[in-house]
Write a protein that holds these residues in place. Structure first.
Motif, PDB file in Angstrom:
ATOM      1  N   ALA A  65      74.340  26.307  48.381  1.00  0.00           N
ATOM      2  CA  ALA A  65      75.789  26.439  48.525  1.00  0.00           C
ATOM      3  C   ALA A  65      75.631  27.425  48.997  1.00  0.00           C
ATOM      4  CB  ALA A  65      76.279  26.040  46.891  1.00  0.00           C
ATOM      5  N   ARG A  66      75.856  28.453  48.875  1.00  0.00           N
ATOM      6  CA  ARG A  66      75.432  29.809  49.674  1.00  0.00           C
ATOM      7  C   ARG A  66      75.503  29.315  51.483  1.00  0.00           C
ATOM      8  NH1 ARG A  66      72.117  34.032  47.387  1.00  0.00           N
ATOM      9  NH2 ARG A  66      72.833  35.276  49.091  1.00  0.00           N
ATOM     10  N   ALA A  67      74.040  28.795  51.647  1.00  0.00           N
ATOM     11  CA  ALA A  67      73.555  29.184  52.935  1.00  0.00           C
ATOM     12  C   ALA A  67      74.606  28.146  53.654  1.00  0.00           C
ATOM     13  CB  ALA A  67      72.890  27.802  52.673  1.00  0.00           C
ATOM     14  N   PHE A  68      75.364  26.751  53.057  1.00  0.00           N
ATOM     15  CA  PHE A  68      75.946  25.872  53.724  1.00  0.00           C
ATOM     16  C   PHE A  68      77.088  26.786  53.789  1.00  0.00           C
ATOM     17  CE2 PHE A  68      79.920  23.118  53.106  1.00  0.00           C
ATOM     18  CZ  PHE A  68      79.465  21.661  54.220  1.00  0.00           C
ATOM     19  N   GLY A  69      78.326  27.742  52.747  1.00  0.00           N
ATOM     20  CA  GLY A  69      79.173  28.163  52.879  1.00  0.00           C
ATOM     21  C   GLY A  69      78.664  29.834  53.959  1.00  0.00           C
ATOM     22  N   ASN A  70      77.272  30.249  54.016  1.00  0.00           N
ATOM     23  CA  ASN A  70      77.737  30.987  55.376  1.00  0.00           C
ATOM     24  C   ASN A  70      77.346  29.782  56.728  1.00  0.00           C
ATOM     25  OD1 ASN A  70      77.300  32.955  53.838  1.00  0.00           O
ATOM     26  ND2 ASN A  70      74.658  32.441  54.426  1.00  0.00           N
ATOM     27  N   LEU A  93      71.114  31.096  57.408  1.00  0.00           N
ATOM     28  CA  LEU A  93      70.380  30.093  55.980  1.00  0.00           C
ATOM     29  C   LEU A  93      69.196  30.439  56.274  1.00  0.00           C
ATOM     30  CD1 LEU A  93      68.663  26.778  58.182  1.00  0.00           C
ATOM     31  CD2 LEU A  93      71.543  27.929  56.407  1.00  0.00           C
ATOM     32  N   SER A  94      69.490  31.813  55.110  1.00  0.00           N
ATOM     33  CA  SER A  94      68.847  33.081  54.211  1.00  0.00           C
ATOM     34  C   SER A  94      68.761  32.689  52.807  1.00  0.00           C
ATOM     35  CB  SER A  94      68.938  34.379  55.010  1.00  0.00           C
ATOM     36  OG  SER A  94      69.823  34.886  53.942  1.00  0.00           O
ATOM     37  N   PRO A  95      69.741  32.325  52.507  1.00  0.00           N
ATOM     38  CA  PRO A  95      69.526  32.186  50.863  1.00  0.00           C
ATOM     39  C   PRO A  95      68.436  31.144  50.492  1.00  0.00           C
ATOM     40  CG  PRO A  95      71.582  32.127  51.719  1.00  0.00           C
ATOM     41  CD  PRO A  95      71.292  31.927  52.908  1.00  0.00           C
ATOM     42  N   CYS A  96      68.383  30.321  51.992  1.00  0.00           N
ATOM     43  CA  CYS A  96      67.326  28.843  51.043  1.00  0.00           C
ATOM     44  C   CYS A  96      66.214  29.341  50.834  1.00  0.00           C
ATOM     45  CB  CYS A  96      67.666  27.860  52.135  1.00  0.00           C
ATOM     46  SG  CYS A  96      69.596  26.682  52.537  1.00  0.00           S
ATOM     47  N   THR A  97      65.351  27.860  50.334  1.00  0.00           N
ATOM     48  CA  THR A  97      64.209  28.213  51.102  1.00  0.00           C
ATOM     49  C   THR A  97      63.273  28.275  52.607  1.00  0.00           C
ATOM     50  OG1 THR A  97      63.699  26.274  49.777  1.00  0.00           O
ATOM     51  CG2 THR A  97      63.077  28.183  48.733  1.00  0.00           C
ATOM     52  N   TRP A  98      62.655  29.058  53.422  1.00  0.00           N
ATOM     53  CA  TRP A  98      62.027  27.774  54.281  1.00  0.00           C
ATOM     54  C   TRP A  98      63.683  28.586  55.269  1.00  0.00           C
ATOM     55  CZ3 TRP A  98      60.233  23.341  50.962  1.00  0.00           C
ATOM     56  CH2 TRP A  98      59.186  24.730  50.717  1.00  0.00           C
ATOM     57  N   PRO A  99      63.966  29.495  55.995  1.00  0.00           N
ATOM     58  CA  PRO A  99      65.482  29.396  56.608  1.00  0.00           C
ATOM     59  C   PRO A  99      64.984  28.871  58.151  1.00  0.00           C
ATOM     60  CG  PRO A  99      65.094  31.888  55.759  1.00  0.00           C
ATOM     61  CD  PRO A  99      63.988  30.286  54.878  1.00  0.00           C
ATOM     62  N   GLU A 100      63.404  29.815  58.098  1.00  0.00           N
ATOM     63  CA  GLU A 100      62.558  29.486  59.185  1.00  0.00           C
ATOM     64  C   GLU A 100      62.687  28.280  60.184  1.00  0.00           C
ATOM     65  OE1 GLU A 100      59.736  30.596  56.069  1.00  0.00           O
ATOM     66  OE2 GLU A 100      61.554  31.197  57.123  1.00  0.00           O
ATOM     67  N   ALA A 101      62.376  27.469  59.478  1.00  0.00           N
ATOM     68  CA  ALA A 101      61.375  25.723  59.400  1.00  0.00           C
ATOM     69  C   ALA A 101      63.333  25.466  59.514  1.00  0.00           C
ATOM     70  CB  ALA A 101      61.456  25.744  58.693  1.00  0.00           C
ATOM     71  N   LYS A 102      64.138  25.365  58.210  1.00  0.00           N
ATOM     72  CA  LYS A 102      65.010  24.280  58.137  1.00  0.00           C
ATOM     73  C   LYS A 102      65.849  24.580  59.402  1.00  0.00           C
ATOM     74  CE  LYS A 102      65.439  24.227  53.398  1.00  0.00           C
ATOM     75  NZ  LYS A 102      66.162  24.655  52.065  1.00  0.00           N
ATOM     76  N   ALA A 103      66.036  26.434  60.140  1.00  0.00           N
ATOM     77  CA  ALA A 103      67.151  25.983  61.067  1.00  0.00           C
ATOM     78  C   ALA A 103      67.027  25.539  62.530  1.00  0.00           C
ATOM     79  CB  ALA A 103      66.718  27.975  61.161  1.00  0.00           C
ATOM     80  N   PRO A 104      65.813  25.399  62.712  1.00  0.00           N
ATOM     81  CA  PRO A 104      65.294  24.468  64.120  1.00  0.00           C
ATOM     82  C   PRO A 104      65.213  23.054  63.770  1.00  0.00           C
ATOM     83  CG  PRO A 104      63.089  25.832  63.234  1.00  0.00           C
ATOM     84  CD  PRO A 104      64.623  26.440  62.149  1.00  0.00           C
ATOM     85  N   ALA A 105      64.756  22.842  62.675  1.00  0.00           N
ATOM     86  CA  ALA A 105      65.195  21.955  61.931  1.00  0.00           C
ATOM     87  C   ALA A 105      66.514  20.919  61.670  1.00  0.00           C
ATOM     88  CB  ALA A 105      64.654  20.807  60.723  1.00  0.00           C
ATOM     89  N   LEU A 106      67.582  21.731  61.434  1.00  0.00           N
ATOM     90  CA  LEU A 106      69.125  21.426  61.492  1.00  0.00           C
ATOM     91  C   LEU A 106      69.793  20.762  62.827  1.00  0.00           C
ATOM     92  CD1 LEU A 106      71.680  21.132  59.618  1.00  0.00           C
ATOM     93  CD2 LEU A 106      71.892  23.337  59.948  1.00  0.00           C
ATOM     94  N   GLN A 107      69.351  22.474  63.557  1.00  0.00           N
ATOM     95  CA  GLN A 107      69.613  21.630  65.061  1.00  0.00           C
ATOM     96  C   GLN A 107      69.453  21.150  65.764  1.00  0.00           C
ATOM     97  OE1 GLN A 107      68.662  25.888  66.383  1.00  0.00           O
ATOM     98  NE2 GLN A 107      70.700  26.191  66.823  1.00  0.00           N
ATOM     99  N   ARG A 108      67.762  20.213  65.299  1.00  0.00           N
ATOM    100  CA  ARG A 108      67.115  18.582  65.708  1.00  0.00           C
ATOM    101  C   ARG A 108      67.840  17.953  65.498  1.00  0.00           C
ATOM    102  NH1 ARG A 108      62.587  19.573  63.605  1.00  0.00           N
ATOM    103  NH2 ARG A 108      62.730  18.585  62.317  1.00  0.00           N
TER     104      ARG A 108
END
Length: 257
Positions: A65-70, A93-108
């Motif tokens: 929820a924090r990452a979504f709010g960000n 997305l830094s509050p999430c686990t694995w932001p380095e993977a989730k960021a490019p996956a979300l953009q894709r």
């Protein structure tokens, strides 16, 4: 009971009347315990819900929820998230686990939706049947049955789709509704097929919520609280555990003499 529901050859077998009656009894007891109908926890549009669901993978609700709010605070819209430097999205997305993977996956994912629809929206899902909408979503890279069901059930669409999380899955296994060998992904199809056809979207949502809540509050991964479980007489796992504790008691007592 689990063997009767084991998928064979990639198809979902029709549940027996006994299995369905068992699930309805479980549902009724848990509904009394957790006070159905359970209110929907938010009213996001389908695209917002998709983003929220993707962030929640292996992440505590408060952190996702924090990452979504960000994201909502740091970008004007989802198009801006889609087109931003990936490092900016990863930072949000830094509050999430694995932001380095989730960021490019979300953009894709956001790019794929844009390419398929011509614009970044999931509003068209409202005009599809549930099977059509789930198939459309699951054709997108990285979206499986849990996410597709969550988008349809949890969003403002409130459609009749059953998400299955790890708590829900664990309770279903211990009750013997599904075999332990059936993973969470394929269990969606099997467990949803057991639901009475006349149930509406609220009842299907309740079924997910009460099994999830029971897994969180009583049927823990480690040290389930079988002695205070309202389903104990129905649960083969619970009966075996409590019977073992009773058998062990005289031995433990004898060691004190």
């Amino acid at each position: 009971m689990a063997s009767a529901n084991r998928p064979r050859g990639g198809t979902t077998p029709a549940p027996t009347a006994e299995t369905r009656a068992f699930l309805v009894e479980v549902h009724g007891r848990l509904c009394r315990t957790y006070h159905c109908p359970i209110p929907y926890f938010h009213e996001l549009d389908p695209l917002d819900e998709l983003v929220s669901s993707l962030l929640s993978h292996r992440t505590k609700n408060a952190d996702s929820a924090r990452a979504f709010g960000n994201l909502r605070a740091g970008f004007t819209d989802w198009e801006a998230v889609r087109d931003a430097p990936v490092e900016r999205v990863e930072q949000a997305l830094s509050p999430c686990t694995w932001p380095e993977a989730k960021a490019p996956a979300l953009q894709r994912t956001l790019r794929e939706i844009t390419e398929r629809q011509g614009r970044l929206t999931l509003d068209h899902l409202a005009d599809m049947t549930v099977p059509e909408a789930r198939a459309w979503l699951e054709a997108i890279t990285g979206i499986g049955p849990k996410t597709s069901a969550a988008v349809l059930s949890f969003s403002a669409l409130h459609r009749r789709a059953l998400p299955v999380d790890s708590h829900h899955h664990r309770v279903a296994v211990r009750l013997g509704l599904i075999p332990a060998s059936l993973a969470v992904g394929p269990s969606h199809r099997v467990l949803e097929a057991m639901l009475p056809e006349e149930w509406d979207a609220q009842q299907v949502y309740d079924n997910h919520e009460i099994l999830m809540l029971h897994g969180q509050k009583v049927c823990h991964f480690r040290s389930p609280q079988c002695s205070r479980c309202t389903l104990l007489d129905l649960c083969p796992t619970g009966r075996d555990r409590t019977a073992g504790q009773v058998r062990a008691a005289p031995t433990a007592q004898a060691g004190l003499l």
